[in-house]
Design an enzyme around this catalytic site. Structure first.
Site, PDB file in Angstrom:
ATOM      1  N   GLN A  17       0.808  -1.223   0.000  1.00 39.47           N
ATOM      2  CA  GLN A  17       0.000   0.000   0.000  1.00 39.47           C
ATOM      3  C   GLN A  17       0.840   1.271   0.000  1.00 39.47           C
ATOM      4  OE1 GLN A  17      -2.784  -0.297   3.253  1.00 39.47           O
ATOM      5  NE2 GLN A  17      -3.531  -2.295   2.584  1.00 39.47           N
ATOM      6  N   CYS A  18       2.004   1.198  -0.601  1.00 36.43           N
ATOM      7  CA  CYS A  18       2.934   2.325  -0.623  1.00 36.43           C
ATOM      8  C   CYS A  18       2.800   3.062  -1.954  1.00 36.43           C
ATOM      9  CB  CYS A  18       4.351   1.770  -0.465  1.00 36.43           C
ATOM     10  SG  CYS A  18       5.670   2.995  -0.537  1.00 36.43           S
ATOM     11  N   GLY A  19       3.117   4.348  -1.945  1.00 43.05           N
ATOM     12  CA  GLY A  19       3.116   5.111  -3.192  1.00 43.05           C
ATOM     13  C   GLY A  19       4.118   4.573  -4.204  1.00 43.05           C
ATOM     14  N   THR A  64       4.678   1.309  -4.609  1.00 46.51           N
ATOM     15  CA  THR A  64       4.355  -0.098  -4.872  1.00 46.51           C
ATOM     16  C   THR A  64       4.231  -0.404  -6.363  1.00 46.51           C
ATOM     17  OG1 THR A  64       3.253  -0.351  -2.734  1.00 46.51           O
ATOM     18  CG2 THR A  64       2.664  -1.938  -4.448  1.00 46.51           C
TER      19      THR A  64
END
Length: 167
Positions: A40-42, A44
């Protein structure tokens, strides 16, 4: 698990996403890119996409990606191992191994990450600063470089090719 005198990543055993022990010495002779991943990371989408493409391109030439999910940065990897594997494999066609979720910093940091950090301190000393920090490891299990989370996997390709001996 590793002895305090570990000299390469091949001296470690880790757990895979199903909880099985994996002796990293099975990767002797391969060039490794070890990455702490999050769903859920920018970063990803770009990282998983490029990692999968690099893996596809070089897996038959002795290249392996070892992905270690980590929930220490903004709680961006909250899922179970099963959910993480399904996400990576379904959405990004990840074919490389995904291991048990680990801590990369602090007292409970996985031994493999303690070793990686002590081998190549980053810009900020020993801490891993965010998801998708990358460590490039040669065929002998020595850490040769460390890349920031924002470094595109594609920009590491020339270093991977050099270690693989691919023109």
């Amino acid at each position: 698990m590793a002895s305090p005198s570990a000299t390469s990543v091949h001296d470690f055993a880790v757990k895979d996403a199903r909880g099985n022990d994996v002796d990293l010495s099975t990767y002797k002779g391969k060039v490794l890119l070890i990455v702490n991943v999050a769903s859920q990371c920018g970063l990803t989408n770009s990282n998983y996409t490029e990692l999968s493409q690099l893996y596809e391109k070089y897996k038959d030439q002795g290249f392996e990606i070892l992905a270690f999910p980590c929930n220490q940065f903004g709680a961006q990897e909250p899922g179970s191992n099963e959910e993480i594997v399904e996400f990576a494999c379904t959405r990004f066609k990840a074919e490389y191994p995904i291991f048990d979720k680990v801590d990369v910093n602090g007292d409970k940091a996985a031994p493999i990450y303690k070793f990686l950090k002590s081998s190549k301190g980053g810009l900020f000393g020993d801490s891993i600063k965010w998801n998708f920090s990358k460590f490039l490891v040669d065929k002998d299990g020595k850490v040769v470089d460390r890349y920031a989370p924002t470094t595109s996997p594609f920009s590491i390709e020339k270093d991977i090719k050099k270690l693989l001996g691919v023109a």
